[in-house]
Motif scaffolding. Structure first.
Motif, short mmCIF file in Angstrom:
data_model
loop_
_atom_site.label_atom_id
_atom_site.label_comp_id
_atom_site.label_asym_id
_atom_site.label_seq_id
_atom_site.Cartn_x
_atom_site.Cartn_y
_atom_site.Cartn_z
N ILE A 137 -25.17 17.62 54.52
CA ILE A 137 -24.73 18.93 53.93
C ILE A 137 -23.17 18.97 53.23
O ILE A 137 -23.76 19.60 52.16
CB ILE A 137 -24.51 20.17 55.53
CG1 ILE A 137 -25.60 20.41 56.43
CG2 ILE A 137 -23.46 20.84 54.86
CD1 ILE A 137 -25.59 21.10 56.88
N ALA A 138 -23.22 18.14 53.83
CA ALA A 138 -21.53 18.12 52.98
C ALA A 138 -21.73 17.19 51.09
O ALA A 138 -21.43 17.52 50.22
CB ALA A 138 -20.35 17.18 53.17
N LEU A 139 -22.13 16.31 51.23
CA LEU A 139 -22.68 15.53 49.65
C LEU A 139 -23.56 17.01 49.28
O LEU A 139 -23.50 16.81 47.85
CB LEU A 139 -24.38 14.50 50.54
CG LEU A 139 -23.40 12.92 51.16
CD1 LEU A 139 -24.85 12.25 51.37
CD2 LEU A 139 -22.22 13.27 49.80
N LEU A 306 -32.03 15.63 52.12
CA LEU A 306 -30.99 16.12 51.24
C LEU A 306 -32.20 17.54 50.57
O LEU A 306 -32.41 18.41 50.23
CB LEU A 306 -30.84 15.58 49.78
CG LEU A 306 -29.48 14.54 50.41
CD1 LEU A 306 -29.49 13.63 49.01
CD2 LEU A 306 -28.00 15.80 50.10
N PRO A 307 -33.31 16.99 50.45
CA PRO A 307 -34.41 18.00 49.59
C PRO A 307 -34.81 19.45 50.33
O PRO A 307 -34.00 20.69 50.00
CB PRO A 307 -35.60 17.75 49.78
CG PRO A 307 -35.50 16.15 49.25
CD PRO A 307 -33.83 16.10 50.36
N PRO A 308 -34.33 19.44 52.05
CA PRO A 308 -34.45 21.02 52.64
C PRO A 308 -32.91 21.22 52.59
O PRO A 308 -32.53 22.97 52.73
CB PRO A 308 -34.70 20.47 54.10
CG PRO A 308 -34.57 18.85 54.34
CD PRO A 308 -34.54 18.57 52.69
N THR A 309 -31.89 20.73 52.46
CA THR A 309 -31.16 21.81 52.54
C THR A 309 -30.19 21.52 51.18
O THR A 309 -29.91 23.45 50.99
CB THR A 309 -29.68 19.97 52.57
OG1 THR A 309 -29.66 19.46 54.10
CG2 THR A 309 -27.74 20.56 52.47
N PHE A 310 -31.70 21.20 49.88
CA PHE A 310 -30.65 21.84 48.58
C PHE A 310 -31.21 23.07 48.34
O PHE A 310 -31.03 24.07 47.98
CB PHE A 310 -30.93 20.92 47.04
CG PHE A 310 -30.20 19.83 47.25
CD1 PHE A 310 -28.81 20.14 47.19
CD2 PHE A 310 -30.36 18.42 47.24
CE1 PHE A 310 -27.05 19.43 47.01
CE2 PHE A 310 -29.79 17.58 47.02
CZ PHE A 310 -27.96 17.91 45.92
N ALA A 311 -32.89 23.46 49.47
CA ALA A 311 -33.70 24.87 49.35
C ALA A 311 -32.52 25.85 49.86
O ALA A 311 -33.19 25.90 49.73
CB ALA A 311 -34.80 24.06 49.38
N ILE A 312 -32.22 25.04 51.03
CA ILE A 312 -31.30 26.62 51.68
C ILE A 312 -29.73 26.45 51.03
O ILE A 312 -30.11 27.81 51.02
CB ILE A 312 -30.68 25.67 53.43
CG1 ILE A 312 -31.90 25.85 54.07
CG2 ILE A 312 -30.15 26.17 53.65
CD1 ILE A 312 -31.81 24.58 55.25
N LEU A 313 -29.53 25.98 50.54
CA LEU A 313 -28.13 26.20 49.18
C LEU A 313 -28.93 27.30 48.72
O LEU A 313 -28.27 28.67 48.58
CB LEU A 313 -27.65 24.97 48.94
CG LEU A 313 -26.89 24.21 49.81
CD1 LEU A 313 -26.39 23.37 49.15
CD2 LEU A 313 -25.58 24.97 50.35
N HIS A 314 -29.94 26.88 48.37
CA HIS A 314 -30.70 27.59 46.59
C HIS A 314 -31.43 29.16 46.93
O HIS A 314 -31.23 30.22 47.28
CB HIS A 314 -31.05 27.48 46.06
CG HIS A 314 -30.51 25.96 45.58
ND1 HIS A 314 -30.79 24.46 45.43
CD2 HIS A 314 -29.41 26.12 45.10
CE1 HIS A 314 -30.46 24.07 44.10
NE2 HIS A 314 -29.26 24.25 44.10
#
Length: 333
Positions: A137-139, A306-314
């Motif tokens: 998440i930090a990355l 990372l992919p699900p983390t980016f998707a959650i951010l957006h």
């Protein structure tokens, strides 16, 4: 530090249920190379139930000028207003319970406020994590793809004037002139306040040698809630200050809105199904491509997280924004 006189500094810390982090955060404040007799620490507790209050009370036995204030409103802007009303300092430095400031943080902030024509100063924030998921998440939160051109997250070596700053230092006279924080804003109260300061003609400095670390959320569920709230309350900020709008803030809700419209229309219009599929394929390809580049630099263990983390951010931010927008429209009608 210019001259020999040290301005009195009030460190204000709005917290709620921060027992896992408050010790590290408070120890960082106590480790400052600024004269201890020229500081006070005001911890404003939102009626914590996890032992935070008990820890602070124990520290008060050993730390002069450490004060514990009650925040019955439980949210950050209420806590900030309570602390500022009680603060005695010429300069106020905000520190969160989730952050660790560098040993020279206060000294450098005071120095910048004394010698530069600015109303506030902060520095780049290094987002860190204590668990594998938190480190991923930090990355994501430190990348352009994840958070856009957020200066204090991605421009870590730049000395520049910016729209907003984390863990800021202000002159008390500036806070008195600008007025209280908006207590309707659970999130984004800093954005709104800093816009107010800039609209008064003030400048906010992001100084590369003013350093802090911030502990990211440790789960994807907590990250979703955080970014949904960011999007939701951004609408409230834009209602008050439409001129603060930027393209970066529009991209997530535009993306999510397009997905939702395309999904509904695809039920009735066959070509819209191909458009929806193409949009998802492009987003997924970019998402995995960026995740690959980050994993190459920081470790392959992050690649699949990372992919699900980016998707959650957006998506969380976009849905939060659209929900806030619909609520604002319904309120007007």
């Amino acid at each position: 530090m210019a001259g020999e006189k040290y301005p009195f500094v009030s460190v204000v810390m709005p917290v709620r249920n921060e027992r896992d982090y408050i010790q590290q955060s408070l120890e960082a404040v106590l480790a400052q190379d600024y004269p201890r007799e020229c500081m006070e620490i005001l911890i404003v507790d939102g009626m914590s139930e996890d032992g935070t209050r008990e820890y602070v009370c124990e520290q008060q036995k050993h730390v002069p000028n450490l004060y514990l204030l009650d925040n019955p409103g439980k949210i950050v802007p209420v806590g900030l207003n309570i602390a500022i009303a009680k603060a005695k300092g010429e300069i106020v430095v905000r520190v969160d319970g989730h952050c660790i400031i560098a040993p020279d943080y206060i000294r450098r902030c005071v120095d910048y406020l004394e010698r530069e024509p600015i109303v506030g100063v902060g520095g780049p924030m290094e987002t860190v994590g204590e668990t594998p998921t938190a480190r991923t998440i930090a990355l994501a939160m430190s990348s352009l793809f994840g958070v856009g051109n957020s200066a204090f997250r991605v421009h870590v070596n730049s000395h520049r004037y910016v729209d907003t700053i984390p863990f800021p230092a202000y002159r008390m006279s500036t806070l008195r002139e600008a007025g209280p924080f908006d207590e309707d804003l659970i999130r984004n109260q800093d954005d709104e306040y800093n816009y107010r300061l800039r609209s008064m003609g003030g400048k906010l400095l992001l100084a590369p040698d003013v350093r802090s670390k911030y502990y990211s959320r440790s789960s994807l569920k907590a990250l979703w809630r955080q970014y949904f709230q960011y999007g939701f309350f951004k609408v409230r900020v834009l209602q008050k200050h439409p001129a603060q709008f930027s393209l970066r803030q529009l991209i997530p809700p535009a993306f999510v809105g397009t997905l939702l419209v395309a999904l509904v229309l695809s039920v009735f219009i066959v070509p819209m199904r191909y458009f929806l599929l193409g949009l998802l394929v492009v987003y997924t390809a970019v998402n995995f491509g960026v995740s690959l580049l980050i994993a190459i630099r920081h470790g392959w263990e992050h690649f699949w997280r990372l992919p699900p983390t980016f998707a959650i951010l957006h998506i969380a931010y976009g849905l939060g924004f659209l929900t806030g927008l619909l609520k604002a429209i319904a309120r007007k009608n």
